[in-house]
Every structure is written in structure tokens, then in C-alpha cells.
Design a protein around this motif. Sequence first.
Motif, PDB file in Angstrom:
ATOM      1  N   ALA A 142      33.009 -23.204 -29.722  1.00  0.00           N
ATOM      2  CA  ALA A 142      33.590 -22.360 -28.679  1.00  0.00           C
ATOM      3  C   ALA A 142      35.022 -21.949 -29.009  1.00  0.00           C
ATOM      4  O   ALA A 142      35.439 -20.830 -28.699  1.00  0.00           O
ATOM      5  N   ARG A 143      35.791 -22.838 -29.637  1.00  0.00           N
ATOM      6  CA  ARG A 143      37.172 -22.494 -29.983  1.00  0.00           C
ATOM      7  C   ARG A 143      37.215 -21.397 -31.038  1.00  0.00           C
ATOM      8  O   ARG A 143      38.029 -20.469 -30.954  1.00  0.00           O
ATOM      9  N   ASP A 144      36.341 -21.503 -32.033  1.00  0.00           N
ATOM     10  CA  ASP A 144      36.291 -20.467 -33.065  1.00  0.00           C
ATOM     11  C   ASP A 144      35.827 -19.140 -32.471  1.00  0.00           C
ATOM     12  O   ASP A 144      36.345 -18.079 -32.822  1.00  0.00           O
ATOM     13  N   ALA A 145      34.848 -19.213 -31.565  1.00  0.00           N
ATOM     14  CA  ALA A 145      34.349 -17.992 -30.922  1.00  0.00           C
ATOM     15  C   ALA A 145      35.448 -17.353 -30.076  1.00  0.00           C
ATOM     16  O   ALA A 145      35.606 -16.121 -30.071  1.00  0.00           O
ATOM     17  N   LEU A 146      36.230 -18.184 -29.379  1.00  0.00           N
ATOM     18  CA  LEU A 146      37.323 -17.657 -28.569  1.00  0.00           C
ATOM     19  C   LEU A 146      38.377 -16.986 -29.451  1.00  0.00           C
ATOM     20  O   LEU A 146      38.917 -15.935 -29.095  1.00  0.00           O
ATOM     21  N   THR A 147      38.651 -17.579 -30.596  1.00  0.00           N
ATOM     22  CA  THR A 147      39.606 -16.976 -31.531  1.00  0.00           C
ATOM     23  C   THR A 147      39.136 -15.598 -31.961  1.00  0.00           C
ATOM     24  O   THR A 147      39.917 -14.640 -31.993  1.00  0.00           O
ATOM     25  N   ARG A 148      37.851 -15.480 -32.287  1.00  0.00           N
ATOM     26  CA  ARG A 148      37.315 -14.178 -32.699  1.00  0.00           C
ATOM     27  C   ARG A 148      37.394 -13.176 -31.561  1.00  0.00           C
ATOM     28  O   ARG A 148      37.714 -11.999 -31.778  1.00  0.00           O
TER      29      ARG A 148
ATOM     30  N   ARG B 282      31.216 -23.002 -22.019  1.00  0.00           N
ATOM     31  CA  ARG B 282      30.591 -23.591 -23.199  1.00  0.00           C
ATOM     32  C   ARG B 282      31.542 -24.580 -23.864  1.00  0.00           C
ATOM     33  O   ARG B 282      31.141 -25.659 -24.297  1.00  0.00           O
ATOM     34  N   GLY B 283      32.808 -24.195 -23.948  1.00  0.00           N
ATOM     35  CA  GLY B 283      33.794 -25.095 -24.529  1.00  0.00           C
ATOM     36  C   GLY B 283      33.972 -26.356 -23.707  1.00  0.00           C
ATOM     37  O   GLY B 283      34.199 -27.444 -24.263  1.00  0.00           O
ATOM     38  N   GLN B 284      33.858 -26.235 -22.392  1.00  0.00           N
ATOM     39  CA  GLN B 284      33.934 -27.420 -21.532  1.00  0.00           C
ATOM     40  C   GLN B 284      32.745 -28.341 -21.777  1.00  0.00           C
ATOM     41  O   GLN B 284      32.896 -29.568 -21.843  1.00  0.00           O
TER      42      GLN B 284
END
Length: 206
Positions: free
Chosen positions: A85-91, A136-138
Motif C-alpha cells: 500500500a505504501r508503494d502504491a500510494l507513492t505511485r 488497505r494500508g491499515q
Amino acid sequence: MPTTAGPRRRADAERNIARIVSAARESLSSDPNASIDDIAKAAGVGRMTLYGHFRNRAELVEAALVDALRAGEEALSALDLTGDARDALTRLLDSSWSLVAESAALLTAAQGTLPAGRIRELHAAPAQRVEELIRRGQDEGVFRTDLPITWLVNVVHYVLQGAAEENRVERLETEEVAHVVIATTQSILAAPGASDRSRSRRREKP
């Protein structure tokens, strides 16, 4: 002759509408207080032509905002948001900040013109995408759960808008914006100890 006049007039009208909306997006992005005259001039049409398609400034502002959000959705819907989720948020942030930069100015124009409920409705899809990613990250244990999800979604939006404004007034260089937005948002959303757990998992991998 009558059989071709109708389609030709419709085609001309559609071209005029597209030109006016495009000019409205550009004019309002540069100056949220841009007038009908400013927009008509930028579009290369007369006031009567513009008013033939949009009854007032509010309708034109809404059309510009809708068009900007539609273009943004087309670009972001093709983005790969799978995986961590963190990588997806970065993108997502890397791809969306420039879109927000335009819509922030349009939003300023809309806030003085359109009802708050209509503005929330128009922004429902972008907000939903961010909310699903945070949830999702949660679930993955990497994003905090101690604050309301609606607040976290709004914080992401505030960070994007703030960075866009800093860039507009030249207090933040364009090449710095994505890094600043990503670093700020990730630090705000990070669950306590998430970085330590991530490093531990990486060390455990063969």
C-alpha cells in the motif's frame, strides 16, 4: 442543403464548447477570478457565443472542473495500485500532484460559485481511491488506525493542495513537489513501528 446544415452546426457547436471549456480550465487555473470576458477572449469567441452554451459563470466553472477531473480520472485509472500500500500510494501521489495543481485553482473558483455538496460530489471518485488505498494500508498494518479515515483522506488532499499552491507562488520548485508530497504524506499516515517491521521483514527474506 438542410440535411448538412444541422450536422455542421452541431459540429461547430461542439468545437466551440470544447474550446470554451479548455480556455476556462487554462484561465481559471492561472486566475480563479477570471471573468467571462477573460475566458471568451482566451477561447477566441464572443460573449454571445459563450452564453449560447453556458448560461452563467457558475455553469462554466463547473464544466471546467468536471473536465479537469475527468481527464485526471482517465490518467489515474490506468495506474497500477497493486502490491504494498505504501508503494502504491507513492505511485498515486507522484502521478496525481500535477493534476491536483490544476484542480486546486479550479476548486478555488468553484468554492465561490458552486454549492459545497456539488463540489464534494464531483470529488467523490478521487477521494474514494485514496480511501480504499489507506484502508488497505491499515489492513496491512503500515498505515495508522488511530484517526478517522475521513480525516486521513482529507489530510492527503490538504497536503496535495498545499504543495500545489506553494509551487504556484514559486516557494517550491516543480522538481521538488513530488518528493515533498510523498515524504509528508507517508510520514503522516505511517503506523507506529511500521518502518521497523518493514525492515525486519526485508532482513528475514532469503
